[in-house]
Design an enzyme around this catalytic site. Structure first.
Site, PDB file in Angstrom:
ATOM      1  N   LYS A  48      44.308 -18.866  55.805  1.00 28.36           N
ATOM      2  CA  LYS A  48      43.070 -20.096  55.663  1.00 28.36           C
ATOM      3  C   LYS A  48      41.557 -19.049  55.975  1.00 28.36           C
ATOM      4  O   LYS A  48      40.833 -19.383  56.756  1.00 28.36           O
ATOM      5  CB  LYS A  48      42.729 -20.689  57.954  1.00 28.36           C
ATOM      6  CG  LYS A  48      44.360 -21.739  57.790  1.00 28.36           C
ATOM      7  CD  LYS A  48      44.876 -21.935  56.678  1.00 28.36           C
ATOM      8  CE  LYS A  48      44.039 -23.322  55.881  1.00 28.36           C
ATOM      9  NZ  LYS A  48      44.125 -24.155  54.830  1.00 28.36           N
ATOM     10  N   HIS A 108      49.792 -13.091  52.382  1.00 29.07           N
ATOM     11  CA  HIS A 108      49.426 -12.729  53.681  1.00 29.07           C
ATOM     12  C   HIS A 108      49.791 -11.991  54.545  1.00 29.07           C
ATOM     13  O   HIS A 108      49.236 -12.113  55.017  1.00 29.07           O
ATOM     14  CB  HIS A 108      49.771 -14.544  54.319  1.00 29.07           C
ATOM     15  CG  HIS A 108      48.640 -15.422  53.279  1.00 29.07           C
ATOM     16  ND1 HIS A 108      47.419 -15.776  53.218  1.00 29.07           N
ATOM     17  CD2 HIS A 108      49.800 -16.793  53.543  1.00 29.07           C
ATOM     18  CE1 HIS A 108      47.157 -16.625  52.898  1.00 29.07           C
ATOM     19  NE2 HIS A 108      48.537 -17.297  52.650  1.00 29.07           N
ATOM     20  N   SER A 138      41.282 -23.456  61.098  1.00 28.39           N
ATOM     21  CA  SER A 138      41.444 -24.387  60.376  1.00 28.39           C
ATOM     22  C   SER A 138      43.412 -23.843  60.112  1.00 28.39           C
ATOM     23  O   SER A 138      43.828 -25.176  59.892  1.00 28.39           O
ATOM     24  CB  SER A 138      41.008 -23.302  59.180  1.00 28.39           C
ATOM     25  OG  SER A 138      41.135 -23.833  58.271  1.00 28.39           O
TER      26      SER A 138
END
Length: 295
Positions: A48, A108, A138
């Protein structure tokens, strides 16, 4: 698919102390032994933090601003998520094996979990960071609609988990600091979401310089237009609406929700803000890394 309970909403599993999706943990050997190539470009982000945005920008750069070429497939196929393995749904490692060079991919993973072949070949990497409070908000809404995640619980419960690093890919604080330190020794361009929001053109120029690419003013303007939030939000190849409802339920919360800086003000209570800031100061005090919480 009948195996929905088997795949979705499962608890996270630790890999070297980092909570990951159970399926990544189960297939960790495959991720760890991923074979990078010297001309790979890796996009790294904490979730995010503008991952899809920077992916779309880079795919447009790789295609010299030709938006039609970027309509060839969904973003998660054009820029595979390297470590994402979901049985019966996707396997980033396999996807990348079949991709022609130069490959564009995303991760990530915190810096210490990145497969060693990326360091061996000194691949170019682009890290995009976003302020913690906006990421937390988010990520909370994303947990509601993206079923690979465990149930988020209430906002208060989720915020506690986020602060403690008990969410997928671990602590935001460790993630942003780990990559910040690593940039001193490797070819890592470290960008900020807030800078990209404020002046996308100069950030795209930074990317072009880092990639040693020269594009015309016209091509840069096309990239600016096609990577703008409103255009991407309407683009089915960028907004994840091509996934099934059981993977991502956009009726709960759209994948591309607001794309702004400072939305945390609509979510945090005063008490939550004060607690968060105190903890933030403590965790970030020894780092030279500085974020803006609004622009």
């Amino acid at each position: 698919m009948d195996n929905k309970p088997d795949v979705f909403r499962r608890e996270l599993v630790d890999v070297q102390g980092i909570p990951l999706f159970w399926s990544i943990a189960e297939h960790w050997a495959q991720v760890a032994s991923f074979e990078a190539q010297p001309d790979d470009l890796l996009i790294s982000t904490y979730p995010k933090s503008g991952t899809t945005w920077i992916s779309e920008i880079l795919d447009l750069i790789y295609n010299n601003g030709d938006a039609e070429k970027c309509q060839r497939d969904a973003i998660y196929k054009r820029v595979p998520f390297m470590e994402l393995i979901i049985p019966g749904f996707s396997n980033g490692v396999e996807q990348l094996k079949n991709m022609p060079s130069p490959r564009l991919m995303k991760t990530h993973l915190p810096v210490q979990l990145l497969p060693s072949s990326f360091w061996k070949y000194n691949c170019k990497m682009i890290y995009m960071a976003r302020n913690a409070k906006d990421v937390a908000v988010s990520y909370y809404y994303f947990h509601q609609m993206a079923k690979m995640h465990p149930e988020p619980g209430t906002w208060e419960e989720f915020l506690d988990k986020f602060v403690a690093g008990k969410v997928s890919f671990g602590s935001w604080y460790d993630h942003v600091k780990g990559w910040w330190e690593k940039r001193k020794d490797y070819r890592i361009l470290y960008l900020f979401y807030e800078d990209m929001k404020e002046d996308p053109k100069s950030e795209i120029q930074k990317l072009l310089q880092f990639l040693e690419k020269d594009l015309s003013e016209e091509a840069v303007n096309k990239i600016l237009y096609h990577s703008s939030f409103n255009v991407m939000k309407q683009n089915p190849h960028a907004n994840y609406t091509t996934l099934t409802k059981e993977e991502m339920d956009h009726s709960v919360s759209p994948f591309m929700r607001k794309g702004i800086s400072g939305d945390w003000k609509n979510q945090f209570t005063v008490a939550q803000y004060e607690r968060f800031e105190k903890d933030y100061e403590e965790k970030m005090k020894n780092s030279t890394l500085k974020f803006r919480s609004e622009i």
